[in-house]
Design an enzyme around this catalytic site. Structure first.
Site, mmCIF file in Angstrom:
data_model
loop_
_atom_site.group_PDB
_atom_site.id
_atom_site.type_symbol
_atom_site.label_atom_id
_atom_site.label_comp_id
_atom_site.label_asym_id
_atom_site.label_seq_id
_atom_site.Cartn_x
_atom_site.Cartn_y
_atom_site.Cartn_z
ATOM 1 C CB ALA A 54 9.001 17.436 -34.016
ATOM 2 N N GLY A 113 10.234 12.996 -36.546
ATOM 3 C CA GLY A 113 9.735 12.418 -35.299
ATOM 4 C C GLY A 113 8.713 11.316 -35.526
#
Ligand code: DAK
Length: 260
Positions: free
Chosen positions: A66, A111
């Site tokens: 992320a 992520g």
């Protein structure tokens, strides 16, 4: 199909190639990319002409996590909304009717590792690197990594990776069962495409029902999963694909599945 800023998508005769394309940030997932993924996945889900999807990354990274710069100023409420958005998008991938093969070309961190784990099958280049480094940033995985990783590699190994934040290479990822195969960088996409091609030759409805049976069954107990499997098997018995597949076997020829 619509052009996106951070994604590329190409339909190659029923094989969808989705490329994460934000190389200046090693394809890190920001809100804009996540919104684009949501839109593209909705379109793929509704397009029966796309039989299998390959998910890969542009240049040297798959997805390096992320976007840390975007998360830095987030409040608790914003962090919660961000987590829910990511979970929703990754669940869309996991539950897409079409099989999704991750072709992991480079960094799959945080992520990015969670994104790869939401795919059905993972093939890695020997240049790929994996890890859940969130604790090195003072946070925990937020896109279901604490849930999918132990289901894939077992609780002990998942805890080791999550608590240490250590990065592992593709061979180690293969050894622990995080990926299905490792190839050279040059062979990565051809290997993924060859596997996709084999899947596309099968009865597509049957492949989709197998995906539902495995995904749903893994999140329930054996008895409930078995009942679901029997029901879905029953549904496949009502298809023209089943008639064609079995008739072709008896007639000693290749099946030509009508896809219904
Ligand atoms: N975010 C933002 N930018 C990133 C990035 C990331 N995750 N990873 C790399 N970049 C950017 C770098 O900042 C750099 O940009 P400039 O400085 O040039 O502007 C550019 O990409 C190239 O990166 P490097 O110069 O660092 O490249 P190197 O080859 O030297 O190093 C690296 C590659 C992958 C080892 C390094 O970039 C790195 O360590 N990146 C961070 C990896 C990481 O920690 N990933 C996990 C992110 S945390 C949650 C929701 C989500 C999550 C958690 C909770 N909730 C809401 C509950 C998820 C968290 C994560 O994924």
């Amino acid at each position: 199909m619509k052009q996106f800023k951070n994604l590329l998508f190409e339909n190659q005769d029923g094989l969808g190639i989705l490329t994460m394309n934000r190389p200046a940030a090693l394809n890190a997932l920001n809100k804009e990319t996540m919104d684009e993924l949501c839109e593209l996945l909705t379109a793929i889900k509704e397009d029966p002409a796309i039989k299998v999807v390959i998910l890969t990354g542009a240049e040297k990274s798959f997805v390096a996590g992320a976007d840390i710069k975007e998360m830095l100023p987030m409040t608790a409420a914003e962090g919660q909304a961000w987590g829910r958005l990511g979970q929703t998008v990754f669940n869309m991938i996991e539950n897409l009717p079409q099989p999704v093969i991750a072709a992991i070309n480079g960094f799959a961190l945080g992520g990015g590792c969670e994104l790869a784990m939401s795919c059905d099958i993972r093939i890695a280049s020997d240049k790929a690197k994996f890890g859940q480094p969130e604790v090195t940033l003072g946070i925990i995985p937020g896109f279901c990594g604490t849930q999918r990783l132990p289901r894939l590699v077992g609780k002990g190994v998942a805890k080791e990776l999550t608590y240490t934040g250590d990065m592992i290479d593709a061979q180690e990822a293969l050894r622990i069962g995080l990926v299905n195969k490792v190839t050279t960088p040059e062979e990565l996409l051809p290997t993924a495409k060859a596997m996709a091609g084999r899947i596309m030759q099968r009865g597509q409805f049957a492949v989709q029902m197998a995906k539902v049976a495995i995904n749903t069954g893994m999140n329930t107990d054996m008895e409930t999963g078995s009942v679901l499997e029997a029901s879905l098997f029953g549904v496949t018995c009502a298809t023209e694909d089943k008639k064609e597949g079995m008739t072709a076997f008896v007639e000693k020829r290749k099946p030509a599945f009508p896809g219904k």
